[in-house]
Design a protein around this motif. Structure first.
Motif, PDB file in Angstrom:
ATOM      1  N   LEU A  91       0.818  -1.209   0.000  1.00 49.54           N
ATOM      2  CA  LEU A  91       0.000   0.000   0.000  1.00 49.54           C
ATOM      3  C   LEU A  91       0.856   1.264   0.000  1.00 49.54           C
ATOM      4  O   LEU A  91       0.557   2.233  -0.709  1.00 49.54           O
ATOM      5  N   LEU A  92       1.930   1.264   0.782  1.00 47.84           N
ATOM      6  CA  LEU A  92       2.825   2.429   0.807  1.00 47.84           C
ATOM      7  C   LEU A  92       3.513   2.617  -0.548  1.00 47.84           C
ATOM      8  O   LEU A  92       3.676   3.754  -1.008  1.00 47.84           O
ATOM      9  N   ALA A  93       3.899   1.523  -1.188  1.00 46.50           N
ATOM     10  CA  ALA A  93       4.518   1.626  -2.517  1.00 46.50           C
ATOM     11  C   ALA A  93       3.521   2.187  -3.521  1.00 46.50           C
ATOM     12  O   ALA A  93       3.867   3.055  -4.331  1.00 46.50           O
ATOM     13  N   ALA A  94       2.281   1.710  -3.472  1.00 50.16           N
ATOM     14  CA  ALA A  94       1.256   2.213  -4.386  1.00 50.16           C
ATOM     15  C   ALA A  94       0.999   3.696  -4.138  1.00 50.16           C
ATOM     16  O   ALA A  94       0.866   4.484  -5.087  1.00 50.16           O
ATOM     17  N   GLY A  95       0.955   4.100  -2.884  1.00 44.50           N
ATOM     18  CA  GLY A  95       0.768   5.511  -2.554  1.00 44.50           C
ATOM     19  C   GLY A  95       1.934   6.368  -3.019  1.00 44.50           C
ATOM     20  O   GLY A  95       1.750   7.469  -3.543  1.00 44.50           O
ATOM     21  N   SER A  96       3.140   5.863  -2.849  1.00 40.52           N
ATOM     22  CA  SER A  96       4.337   6.590  -3.287  1.00 40.52           C
ATOM     23  C   SER A  96       4.347   6.759  -4.799  1.00 40.52           C
ATOM     24  O   SER A  96       4.632   7.848  -5.319  1.00 40.52           O
ATOM     25  N   ALA A  97       4.037   5.682  -5.520  1.00 42.05           N
ATOM     26  CA  ALA A  97       3.993   5.755  -6.983  1.00 42.05           C
ATOM     27  C   ALA A  97       2.883   6.695  -7.454  1.00 42.05           C
ATOM     28  O   ALA A  97       3.072   7.460  -8.411  1.00 42.05           O
ATOM     29  N   ALA A  98       1.742   6.659  -6.783  1.00 37.99           N
ATOM     30  CA  ALA A  98       0.639   7.556  -7.137  1.00 37.99           C
ATOM     31  C   ALA A  98       1.038   9.012  -6.911  1.00 37.99           C
ATOM     32  O   ALA A  98       0.737   9.880  -7.744  1.00 37.99           O
ATOM     33  N   ALA A  99       1.733   9.281  -5.809  1.00 35.07           N
ATOM     34  CA  ALA A  99       2.199  10.647  -5.552  1.00 35.07           C
ATOM     35  C   ALA A  99       3.171  11.093  -6.643  1.00 35.07           C
ATOM     36  O   ALA A  99       3.153  12.255  -7.057  1.00 35.07           O
ATOM     37  N   GLY A 100       3.998  10.171  -7.113  1.00 33.63           N
ATOM     38  CA  GLY A 100       4.913  10.503  -8.198  1.00 33.63           C
ATOM     39  C   GLY A 100       4.188  10.806  -9.488  1.00 33.63           C
ATOM     40  O   GLY A 100       4.500  11.780 -10.181  1.00 33.63           O
ATOM     41  N   ALA A 101       3.207   9.967  -9.810  1.00 33.26           N
ATOM     42  CA  ALA A 101       2.478  10.150 -11.067  1.00 33.26           C
ATOM     43  C   ALA A 101       1.576  11.377 -11.037  1.00 33.26           C
ATOM     44  O   ALA A 101       1.463  12.094 -12.027  1.00 33.26           O
ATOM     45  N   LEU A 102       0.941  11.634  -9.909  1.00 30.02           N
ATOM     46  CA  LEU A 102      -0.035  12.726  -9.827  1.00 30.02           C
ATOM     47  C   LEU A 102       0.585  14.081  -9.485  1.00 30.02           C
ATOM     48  O   LEU A 102       0.152  15.111  -9.999  1.00 30.02           O
ATOM     49  N   PHE A 103       1.588  14.067  -8.594  1.00 32.60           N
ATOM     50  CA  PHE A 103       2.114  15.331  -8.080  1.00 32.60           C
ATOM     51  C   PHE A 103       3.589  15.565  -8.385  1.00 32.60           C
ATOM     52  O   PHE A 103       4.127  16.601  -8.035  1.00 32.60           O
ATOM     53  N   GLY A 104       4.243  14.558  -8.979  1.00 31.73           N
ATOM     54  CA  GLY A 104       5.664  14.700  -9.272  1.00 31.73           C
ATOM     55  C   GLY A 104       6.545  14.656  -8.038  1.00 31.73           C
ATOM     56  O   GLY A 104       7.693  15.091  -8.068  1.00 31.73           O
ATOM     57  N   ARG A 105       6.033  14.123  -6.932  1.00 32.70           N
ATOM     58  CA  ARG A 105       6.770  14.055  -5.669  1.00 32.70           C
ATOM     59  C   ARG A 105       6.955  12.599  -5.269  1.00 32.70           C
ATOM     60  O   ARG A 105       6.035  11.953  -4.791  1.00 32.70           O
ATOM     61  N   GLU A 106       8.150  12.076  -5.496  1.00 33.03           N
ATOM     62  CA  GLU A 106       8.416  10.673  -5.162  1.00 33.03           C
ATOM     63  C   GLU A 106       9.911  10.437  -5.162  1.00 33.03           C
ATOM     64  O   GLU A 106      10.641  11.002  -5.955  1.00 33.03           O
ATOM     65  N   ASP A 107      10.349   9.591  -4.271  1.00 34.75           N
ATOM     66  CA  ASP A 107      11.713   9.067  -4.318  1.00 34.75           C
ATOM     67  C   ASP A 107      11.561   7.629  -4.807  1.00 34.75           C
ATOM     68  O   ASP A 107      11.057   6.766  -4.086  1.00 34.75           O
ATOM     69  N   ARG A 108      11.963   7.382  -6.034  1.00 35.63           N
ATOM     70  CA  ARG A 108      11.783   6.065  -6.649  1.00 35.63           C
ATOM     71  C   ARG A 108      12.522   4.974  -5.885  1.00 35.63           C
ATOM     72  O   ARG A 108      12.138   3.806  -5.939  1.00 35.63           O
ATOM     73  N   ARG A 109      13.563   5.312  -5.167  1.00 34.96           N
ATOM     74  CA  ARG A 109      14.266   4.318  -4.348  1.00 34.96           C
ATOM     75  C   ARG A 109      13.355   3.815  -3.239  1.00 34.96           C
ATOM     76  O   ARG A 109      13.369   2.634  -2.902  1.00 34.96           O
ATOM     77  N   VAL A 110      12.561   4.716  -2.674  1.00 34.54           N
ATOM     78  CA  VAL A 110      11.625   4.327  -1.613  1.00 34.54           C
ATOM     79  C   VAL A 110      10.538   3.423  -2.184  1.00 34.54           C
ATOM     80  O   VAL A 110      10.238   2.363  -1.625  1.00 34.54           O
ATOM     81  N   THR A 111       9.955   3.831  -3.303  1.00 38.91           N
ATOM     82  CA  THR A 111       8.895   3.028  -3.926  1.00 38.91           C
ATOM     83  C   THR A 111       9.424   1.639  -4.278  1.00 38.91           C
ATOM     84  O   THR A 111       8.803   0.625  -3.945  1.00 38.91           O
ATOM     85  N   GLY A 112      10.578   1.596  -4.938  1.00 37.08           N
ATOM     86  CA  GLY A 112      11.172   0.307  -5.310  1.00 37.08           C
ATOM     87  C   GLY A 112      11.531  -0.532  -4.098  1.00 37.08           C
ATOM     88  O   GLY A 112      11.299  -1.745  -4.065  1.00 37.08           O
ATOM     89  N   GLY A 113      12.088   0.106  -3.081  1.00 38.70           N
ATOM     90  CA  GLY A 113      12.439  -0.619  -1.855  1.00 38.70           C
ATOM     91  C   GLY A 113      11.226  -1.197  -1.165  1.00 38.70           C
ATOM     92  O   GLY A 113      11.253  -2.326  -0.657  1.00 38.70           O
ATOM     93  N   LEU A 114      10.135  -0.435  -1.145  1.00 36.83           N
ATOM     94  CA  LEU A 114       8.892  -0.943  -0.551  1.00 36.83           C
ATOM     95  C   LEU A 114       8.359  -2.142  -1.330  1.00 36.83           C
ATOM     96  O   LEU A 114       7.860  -3.106  -0.741  1.00 36.83           O
TER      97      LEU A 114
END
Length: 165
Positions: A91-114
């Motif tokens: 769920l946290l990875a999905a939220g992180s990726a959504a924040a990246g896609a929608l708002f341009g705010r994401e650390d891809r290392r965090v999403t990938g690590g999750l």
């Protein structure tokens, strides 16, 4: 110019976010209980194709219901207690990726690590369930394989850079 800890890759696009969200619907494992009776252990709960109620063709039982209605957590096998942790990582990875896609705010290392942590947790659950059924191979870790594939395909470069530092 960013500092040494910044991730130079752009945030997730819609495809990466969709793939990250989609892994929530890939079974952690599938178990055959009898003729025409299958239980899909999903990241978020159980899906059974032959429920006890003859008027229904599908039964859904969520992780929350399992832990609230079931035996005390201390009585559960360790692999099952990892299940909600894996779900939280998903769920946290999905939220992180959504924040990246929608708002341009994401650390891809965090999403990938999750996603990697979710895959490890899912594999642990699948192997534990299979081992209780007599063979760890009886419950293949489907969700872990797909989740790792998504992590590698969309977040691999960011994860490699994070590990190389």
């Amino acid at each position: 110019m960013g500092d040494a800890t910044s991730d130079p890759t752009p945030p997730s696009g819609r495809l990466a976010a969709a793939a990250t969200f989609a892994v929530l619907f890939v079974p952690v494992t599938a178990l055959r209980a009898g003729a025409g009776d299958y239980t899909l252990l999903m990241p978020w709960g159980f899906l059974n194709t032959a429920p006890l109620d003859p008027d229904r063709t599908l039964h859904v039982y969520t992780v929350a219901s399992y832990f609230l209605d079931g035996p005390p957590v201390a009585a559960l096998p360790r692999s099952i207690t990892v299940w909600p942790v894996a779900l939280a990582c998903h769920l946290l990875a999905a939220g992180s990726a959504a924040a990246g896609a929608l708002f341009g705010r994401e650390d891809r290392r965090v999403t990938g690590g999750l996603l990697v942590l979710a895959a490890v947790g899912s594999a642990w659950v699948a192997v534990g369930v299979g081992a209780r059924g007599g063979s760890a191979l009886a419950a293949p870790p489907l969700g872990a394989a797909v989740t790792l594939g998504v992590a590698a395909a969309f977040y691999g470069p960011a994860l490699r850079r994070a590990v190389a530092r």
